[in-house]
Enzyme design. Structure first.
Site, mmCIF file in Angstrom:
data_model
loop_
_atom_site.group_PDB
_atom_site.id
_atom_site.type_symbol
_atom_site.label_atom_id
_atom_site.label_comp_id
_atom_site.label_asym_id
_atom_site.label_seq_id
_atom_site.Cartn_x
_atom_site.Cartn_y
_atom_site.Cartn_z
ATOM 1 N N ARG A 1 1.296 -1.116 0.014
ATOM 2 C CA ARG A 1 0.125 -0.522 -0.180
ATOM 3 C C ARG A 1 0.829 1.169 -0.018
ATOM 4 N NH1 ARG A 1 2.404 2.291 3.326
ATOM 5 N NH2 ARG A 1 1.127 3.540 3.716
ATOM 6 N N GLY A 2 0.473 2.384 -0.099
ATOM 7 C CA GLY A 2 1.073 3.283 -0.305
ATOM 8 C C GLY A 2 1.409 3.820 -2.211
ATOM 9 N N ALA A 3 1.034 5.125 -2.271
ATOM 10 C CA ALA A 3 0.504 5.227 -3.192
ATOM 11 C C ALA A 3 2.357 4.961 -4.144
ATOM 12 C CB ALA A 3 0.548 7.071 -3.702
ATOM 13 N N ASN B 1 -5.203 13.075 0.901
ATOM 14 C CA ASN B 1 -4.430 12.498 1.612
ATOM 15 C C ASN B 1 -5.340 10.569 2.275
ATOM 16 O OD1 ASN B 1 -2.038 11.041 2.158
ATOM 17 N ND2 ASN B 1 -1.979 12.377 3.925
ATOM 18 N N LYS B 2 -5.092 10.150 3.442
ATOM 19 C CA LYS B 2 -5.024 8.770 4.232
ATOM 20 C C LYS B 2 -6.102 10.083 4.564
ATOM 21 C CE LYS B 2 -5.205 5.502 4.665
ATOM 22 N NZ LYS B 2 -6.048 4.625 4.074
ATOM 23 N N ASP C 1 -2.249 11.096 -1.908
ATOM 24 C CA ASP C 1 -2.101 9.663 -2.349
ATOM 25 C C ASP C 1 -3.087 10.351 -4.286
ATOM 26 O OD1 ASP C 1 -2.665 8.697 0.043
ATOM 27 O OD2 ASP C 1 -2.442 6.863 -1.434
ATOM 28 N N ARG D 1 -7.034 -0.550 -6.694
ATOM 29 C CA ARG D 1 -7.648 0.724 -5.254
ATOM 30 C C ARG D 1 -7.674 0.976 -6.490
ATOM 31 N NH1 ARG D 1 -4.507 1.048 -0.191
ATOM 32 N NH2 ARG D 1 -5.608 1.712 0.081
HETATM 33 O O1 MRU Z 1 -4.335 2.910 1.912
HETATM 34 P P1 MRU Z 1 -2.939 3.451 1.969
HETATM 35 O O2 MRU Z 1 -2.214 2.510 3.601
HETATM 36 O O3 MRU Z 1 -2.332 2.527 0.719
HETATM 37 O O4 MRU Z 1 -2.861 4.872 2.198
HETATM 38 C C1 MRU Z 1 -1.762 5.238 2.378
HETATM 39 C C2 MRU Z 1 -1.508 7.197 2.582
HETATM 40 O O5 MRU Z 1 -2.367 7.212 2.630
HETATM 41 C C3 MRU Z 1 -0.332 7.479 3.009
HETATM 42 O O6 MRU Z 1 -0.219 8.343 4.494
HETATM 43 C C4 MRU Z 1 0.530 8.309 2.119
HETATM 44 O O7 MRU Z 1 0.620 10.000 2.496
HETATM 45 C C5 MRU Z 1 0.462 8.034 0.681
HETATM 46 S S1 MRU Z 1 1.516 7.049 0.234
HETATM 47 C C6 MRU Z 1 2.755 8.208 0.636
#
Ligand code: MRU
Length: 371
Positions: free
Chosen positions: A64-66, A262-263, A252, A101
């Site tokens: 996970r993570g963009a 973002n999250k 993201d 996703r």
């Molecule tokens: O749902 P995820 O774990 O894939 O989400 C990731 C995020 O939102 C992170 O906070 C992040 O900032 C993006 S990836 C560097």
């Protein structure tokens, strides 16, 4: 029948400190990833050997993570082309991976990039070209992380002095585990720590998937960086008390007007930071910018299963994985994975080309972009 995804427990030295979320062993026609669902309780690697496994790894949050899901998507296309490099198979694999996703734009960006590279080639040359392009995406991400780290380090240096630790708040995980290198939001933190700047990192737990508690805290601990875990809702209190010098988060997808997706919970932190005059920075690799999204309203927000909110998962004292209910029967939940922070709340975007203070500066930094 092979599932294309094999499980090996234990400690693989290639993922030892500094650990890597993604490895393609020299010349291999597969990749290995850390199963992030197991952290921090166990270090487990998975071998991904076909497109279905790559899709499942992204969808099920093994990775996970963009930036990382972009790279895994690119390798997923390469895996697909090893099996069948026809136009129809290429199109099917692109669509399958793209649907894994919805929010992080890096996935579509990486898939489109591999597609554009291989589609004009004869079928016999496509798979090799896809592996090369996926390697390039991985290597560029490592370089992007390093550049973001160098620019972000200046911000931390400016806040340091007289031996006092700089209190940095972050959210979710925008660390090495979210990328192919050593992270976006964490890159300046790691560099500052390496050069001896005293730091204290405030990690918010990031309900419901707990990327802060499970992943960011693990990354800080494995580098011996002083850090404290807080519940998400404690951020405002700490800011009001003057216990936060700077907030740095990842992203993201960032829209052309600078709105930051973002999250979930990022927006609340940005609001509290603005109310307390605390700088709020977004670590932003350029593949995370969606120049076609006019504003944050155009960004699809992933809605996940309500079970993730209605339960909490962890490990028992004996290491057994457990999930327990936290709400009574008959309660429904909504589970938004991301939110949008309006550009007006962002102090700056730390990119691989420097720090932009607003969308206009972001456009100027990337004026040579191809779209
Ligand atoms: O749902 P995820 O774990 O894939 O989400 C990731 C995020 O939102 C992170 O906070 C992040 O900032 C993006 S990836 C560097």
């Amino acid at each position: 029948m092979s599932t294309g995804i094999e499980r090996e427990s234990g400690s693989d030295p290639r993922f030892a400190e500094p650990y890597r979320a993604l490895v393609r062993p020299e010349g291999a026609r597969f990749i290995e990833v850390l199963d992030q669902r197991e952290l921090p309780h166990a270090v487990v690697t998975k071998r991904v050997t076909d497109v279905d496994a790559a899709t499942a790894a992204i969808r099920d949050m093994v990775v996970r993570g963009a930036p990382l899901i972009g790279a895994v998507g690119a390798y997923g296309l390469a895996l697909a082309l090893d099996a069948d490099a026809s136009d129809a198979a290429l199109e099917r694999a692109h669509a399958k991976l793209d649907a894994a996703r919805p929010t992080a734009v890096n996935l579509r960006w990486a898939l489109d990039r591999v597609l554009a590279r291989v589609a004009p080639l004869p079928v016999s040359r496509r798979a090799d070209a896809a592996w090369c392009e996926a390697d390039a995406i991985r290597d560029e991400d490592v370089a992007i992380n390093a550049a973001i780290g160098r620019y972000g380090l200046e911000l931390l240096r400016a806040l340091g002095g007289e031996g006092r630790a700089v209190d940095v708040m972050t959210h979710c995980n925008a660390g090495a585990l979210a990328t192919c290198g050593f992270g976006t939001a964490t890159a300046p933190i790691f560099l500052a720590h390496d050069e001896g700047l005293p730091l204290h990192v405030i990690v918010s737990e990031t309900r419901p998937r707990l990327q802060g508690a499970n992943l960011t805290a693990w990354e800080m601990a494995s580098r011996d960086i002083p850090h404290t875990l807080i519940v998400d809702s404690a951020s405002g209190l700490l800011m009001r008390r003057g216990e936060v010098d700077i907030v740095i988060v990842g992203a993201d997808r960032v829209a052309a007007n600078g709105d930051v997706c973002n999250k979930i919970g990022t927006y609340d932190k940005a609001l509290a930071a603005a109310d307390n005059s605390i700088p709020f920075y977004v670590a932003l690799p350029s593949p995370t910018i969606d120049w076609n999204a006019v504003s944050g309203d155009a960004i699809p927000i992933e809605a996940r299963a309500m079970d993730e909110v209605l339960t909490i998962a962890g490990a028992s004292a004996s290491g057994e994985r457990v999930a327990v209910a936290i709400a009574g029967r008959g309660t429904n939940a909504r589970n938004f994975a991301f939110d949008v922070t309006p550009a007006r709340l962002v102090t700056g975007y730390v990119t691989e080309r420097g720090i932009a203070r607003n969308a206009a500066e972001l456009h100027a930094l990337f004026a040579d972009r191809g779209n």
